[in-house]
Design a protein around this motif. Structure first.
Motif, PDB file in Angstrom:
ATOM      1  N   UNK A  10       0.819  -1.206   0.000  1.00  8.59           N
ATOM      2  CA  UNK A  10       0.000   0.000   0.000  1.00  8.59           C
ATOM      3  C   UNK A  10       0.857   1.262   0.000  1.00  8.59           C
ATOM      4  N   UNK A  11       2.123   1.131   0.444  1.00  8.45           N
ATOM      5  CA  UNK A  11       3.040   2.280   0.400  1.00  8.45           C
ATOM      6  C   UNK A  11       3.717   2.381  -0.954  1.00  8.45           C
ATOM      7  N   UNK A  12       3.894   1.266  -1.634  1.00 13.91           N
ATOM      8  CA  UNK A  12       4.533   1.275  -2.943  1.00 13.91           C
ATOM      9  C   UNK A  12       3.584   1.732  -4.041  1.00 13.91           C
ATOM     10  N   UNK A  13       2.295   1.493  -3.851  1.00 11.45           N
ATOM     11  CA  UNK A  13       1.314   1.805  -4.882  1.00 11.45           C
ATOM     12  C   UNK A  13       1.330   3.272  -5.312  1.00 11.45           C
ATOM     13  N   UNK A  14       1.351   4.251  -4.394  1.00 13.20           N
ATOM     14  CA  UNK A  14       1.382   5.652  -4.845  1.00 13.20           C
ATOM     15  C   UNK A  14       2.625   5.991  -5.662  1.00 13.20           C
ATOM     16  N   UNK A  15       3.753   5.366  -5.345  1.00 16.24           N
ATOM     17  CA  UNK A  15       4.964   5.614  -6.131  1.00 16.24           C
ATOM     18  C   UNK A  15       4.805   5.094  -7.554  1.00 16.24           C
ATOM     19  N   UNK A  16       4.191   3.932  -7.691  1.00 11.72           N
ATOM     20  CA  UNK A  16       3.972   3.387  -9.030  1.00 11.72           C
ATOM     21  C   UNK A  16       3.040   4.274  -9.840  1.00 11.72           C
ATOM     22  N   UNK A  17       2.087   4.895  -9.174  1.00 10.90           N
ATOM     23  CA  UNK A  17       1.195   5.821  -9.871  1.00 10.90           C
ATOM     24  C   UNK A  17       1.983   7.014 -10.392  1.00 10.90           C
ATOM     25  N   UNK A  18       2.893   7.517  -9.575  1.00  8.70           N
ATOM     26  CA  UNK A  18       3.705   8.659 -10.000  1.00  8.70           C
ATOM     27  C   UNK A  18       4.624   8.292 -11.161  1.00  8.70           C
ATOM     28  N   UNK A  19       5.172   7.091 -11.120  1.00  9.51           N
ATOM     29  CA  UNK A  19       6.147   6.683 -12.138  1.00  9.51           C
ATOM     30  C   UNK A  19       5.498   6.185 -13.422  1.00  9.51           C
ATOM     31  N   UNK A  20       4.399   5.444 -13.278  1.00  7.06           N
ATOM     32  CA  UNK A  20       3.804   4.770 -14.431  1.00  7.06           C
ATOM     33  C   UNK A  20       2.438   5.346 -14.801  1.00  7.06           C
ATOM     34  N   UNK A  21       1.730   5.876 -13.828  1.00 13.74           N
ATOM     35  CA  UNK A  21       0.378   6.367 -14.077  1.00 13.74           C
ATOM     36  C   UNK A  21      -0.659   5.349 -13.634  1.00 13.74           C
ATOM     37  N   UNK A  22      -1.893   5.624 -13.963  1.00 15.03           N
ATOM     38  CA  UNK A  22      -2.992   4.741 -13.591  1.00 15.03           C
ATOM     39  C   UNK A  22      -3.224   3.693 -14.681  1.00 15.03           C
ATOM     40  N   UNK A  23      -3.988   2.662 -14.316  1.00 13.50           N
ATOM     41  CA  UNK A  23      -4.333   1.656 -15.302  1.00 13.50           C
ATOM     42  C   UNK A  23      -3.824   0.281 -14.961  1.00 13.50           C
ATOM     43  N   UNK A  24      -3.738  -0.546 -15.980  1.00  7.69           N
ATOM     44  CA  UNK A  24      -3.391  -1.961 -15.805  1.00  7.69           C
ATOM     45  C   UNK A  24      -1.933  -2.159 -15.429  1.00  7.69           C
ATOM     46  N   UNK A  25      -1.033  -1.388 -16.032  1.00  7.26           N
ATOM     47  CA  UNK A  25       0.406  -1.616 -15.875  1.00  7.26           C
ATOM     48  C   UNK A  25       0.877  -1.459 -14.428  1.00  7.26           C
ATOM     49  N   UNK A  26       0.547  -0.367 -13.726  1.00  7.30           N
ATOM     50  CA  UNK A  26       1.048  -0.253 -12.346  1.00  7.30           C
ATOM     51  C   UNK A  26       0.531  -1.350 -11.424  1.00  7.30           C
ATOM     52  N   UNK A  27      -0.695  -1.814 -11.635  1.00  9.37           N
ATOM     53  CA  UNK A  27      -1.227  -2.902 -10.808  1.00  9.37           C
ATOM     54  C   UNK A  27      -0.448  -4.189 -11.075  1.00  9.37           C
ATOM     55  N   UNK A  28      -0.149  -4.455 -12.346  1.00 10.32           N
ATOM     56  CA  UNK A  28       0.650  -5.638 -12.681  1.00 10.32           C
ATOM     57  C   UNK A  28       2.038  -5.554 -12.059  1.00 10.32           C
ATOM     58  N   UNK A  29       2.641  -4.372 -12.082  1.00 14.96           N
ATOM     59  CA  UNK A  29       3.967  -4.215 -11.486  1.00 14.96           C
ATOM     60  C   UNK A  29       3.925  -4.440  -9.979  1.00 14.96           C
ATOM     61  N   UNK A  30       2.857  -3.963  -9.342  1.00 14.53           N
ATOM     62  CA  UNK A  30       2.711  -4.200  -7.906  1.00 14.53           C
ATOM     63  C   UNK A  30       2.600  -5.694  -7.618  1.00 14.53           C
ATOM     64  N   UNK A  31       1.844  -6.404  -8.447  1.00 19.08           N
ATOM     65  CA  UNK A  31       1.740  -7.861  -8.296  1.00 19.08           C
ATOM     66  C   UNK A  31       3.095  -8.527  -8.493  1.00 19.08           C
ATOM     67  N   UNK A  32       3.849  -8.043  -9.490  1.00 25.89           N
ATOM     68  CA  UNK A  32       5.156  -8.636  -9.778  1.00 25.89           C
ATOM     69  C   UNK A  32       6.108  -8.482  -8.603  1.00 25.89           C
ATOM     70  N   UNK A  33       6.068  -7.327  -7.951  1.00 27.26           N
ATOM     71  CA  UNK A  33       6.928  -7.099  -6.791  1.00 27.26           C
ATOM     72  C   UNK A  33       6.612  -8.093  -5.682  1.00 27.26           C
ATOM     73  N   UNK A  34       5.333  -8.422  -5.519  1.00 24.62           N
ATOM     74  CA  UNK A  34       4.935  -9.342  -4.460  1.00 24.62           C
ATOM     75  C   UNK A  34       5.219 -10.793  -4.832  1.00 24.62           C
TER      76      UNK A  34
END
Length: 262
Positions: free
Chosen positions: A113-137
């Motif tokens: 939940x702390x990494x998610x806002x950073x991914x939004x800043x770097x990648x934006x909204x949509x499918x890609x940042x959620x997939x990246x968050x899953x990949x990290x886990x």
């Protein structure tokens, strides 16, 4: 002592979870009857079951579920593409292993939940940042399990292949890789459940159109029965895929055992 047959093991694997589910449902119903909590705090099992049947009968739930699974599967794929080569590199190079080992645990110390806002800043909204968050886990359990599998390959088997003229790449692809496959699948089995969690958390924090969004809407509407229904669907899908990967993992262990005997 007589060893249990495979049929007995299969029967137990079916009956035991069903019995536990019945006990939990009975305890749930008893708790509802013994307390005076309103339905929006703790709905009865019957209310949740009716809502679940209603949700499954319509197309909306399946559409949201499909998007969540797409994000989770995409995250697993990315996690494998990162974790598997990294495990091989750590296994092959002591210098590389010494360099990255202190940082591997740190990747799991950052809450999703702390990494998610950073991914939004770097990648934006949509499918890609959620997939990246899953990949990290996902990548960490895959990495660790694969590395354990590679390090526990019988050295005599590797030495025998070297005597037969196999090069290092051939040993890795045809000897160590297949023997470590059950461990890799065990890591994927554990990682995939985390990936579904990551997809839901990502949708709730970063936006999306999957079941995370459904849970957010239901939370805002204090639709407790709907939240229970959605969570049950998530748990059922995760359990099903967990069991399927476990079957493949068991089959790969049997194949490896037969290969050793031959």
């Amino acid at each position: 002592m007589t060893q249990p047959t495979s049929r007995a093991i299969s029967t137990r694997a079916i009956i035991a979870p069903l019995l536990l589910a019945l006990v939990l449902l009975a305890a749930w119903q008893l708790l509802v009857q013994l307390t005076d909590w309103p339905g929006y705090v703790l709905p009865s099992p019957g209310t949740v079951l009716r809502r679940l049947v209603s949700d499954l009968a319509g197309p909306t739930l399946w559409q949201h579920l499909g998007l969540t699974l797409l994000e989770a599967l995409g995250g697993c794929l990315v996690g494998c593409l990162v974790g598997l080569p990294l495990a091989v590199a750590i296994h092959e190079s002591r210098w590389f292993s010494a360099a990255v080992n202190p940082f591997l645990g740190a990747t799991q110390a950052v809450p999703a939940i702390a990494l998610a806002p950073l991914l939004v800043l770097w990648v934006g909204y949509g499918l890609v940042p959620v997939m990246l968050l899953c990949a990290v886990m996902v990548f960490f359990p895959i990495l660790v399990s694969t590395l354990v599998g590679l390090r526990h390959v019988d050295p005599e088997v590797v030495d025998a292949s070297r005597v037969d003229g196999a090069g290092r790449w051939a040993q890795l692809c045809f000897i160590e890789g297949p023997l470590a496959l059950p461990n890799s699948l065990a890591g994927l089995r554990n990682g995939f459940t985390l990936s579904i969690t990551g997809a839901v958390v990502g949708e709730m924090v970063m936006g999306g159109k999957g079941l995370g969004q459904v849970l957010t809407v239901q939370r805002e509407a204090i639709d407790t029965a709907g939240m229970f229904s959605t969570i049950i669907v998530l748990c059922a899908v995760a359990s099903l895929l967990y069991s399927l990967i476990r079957l493949v993992e068991r089959r790969s262990r049997v194949v490896n055992a037969q290969r050793r005997e031959s």
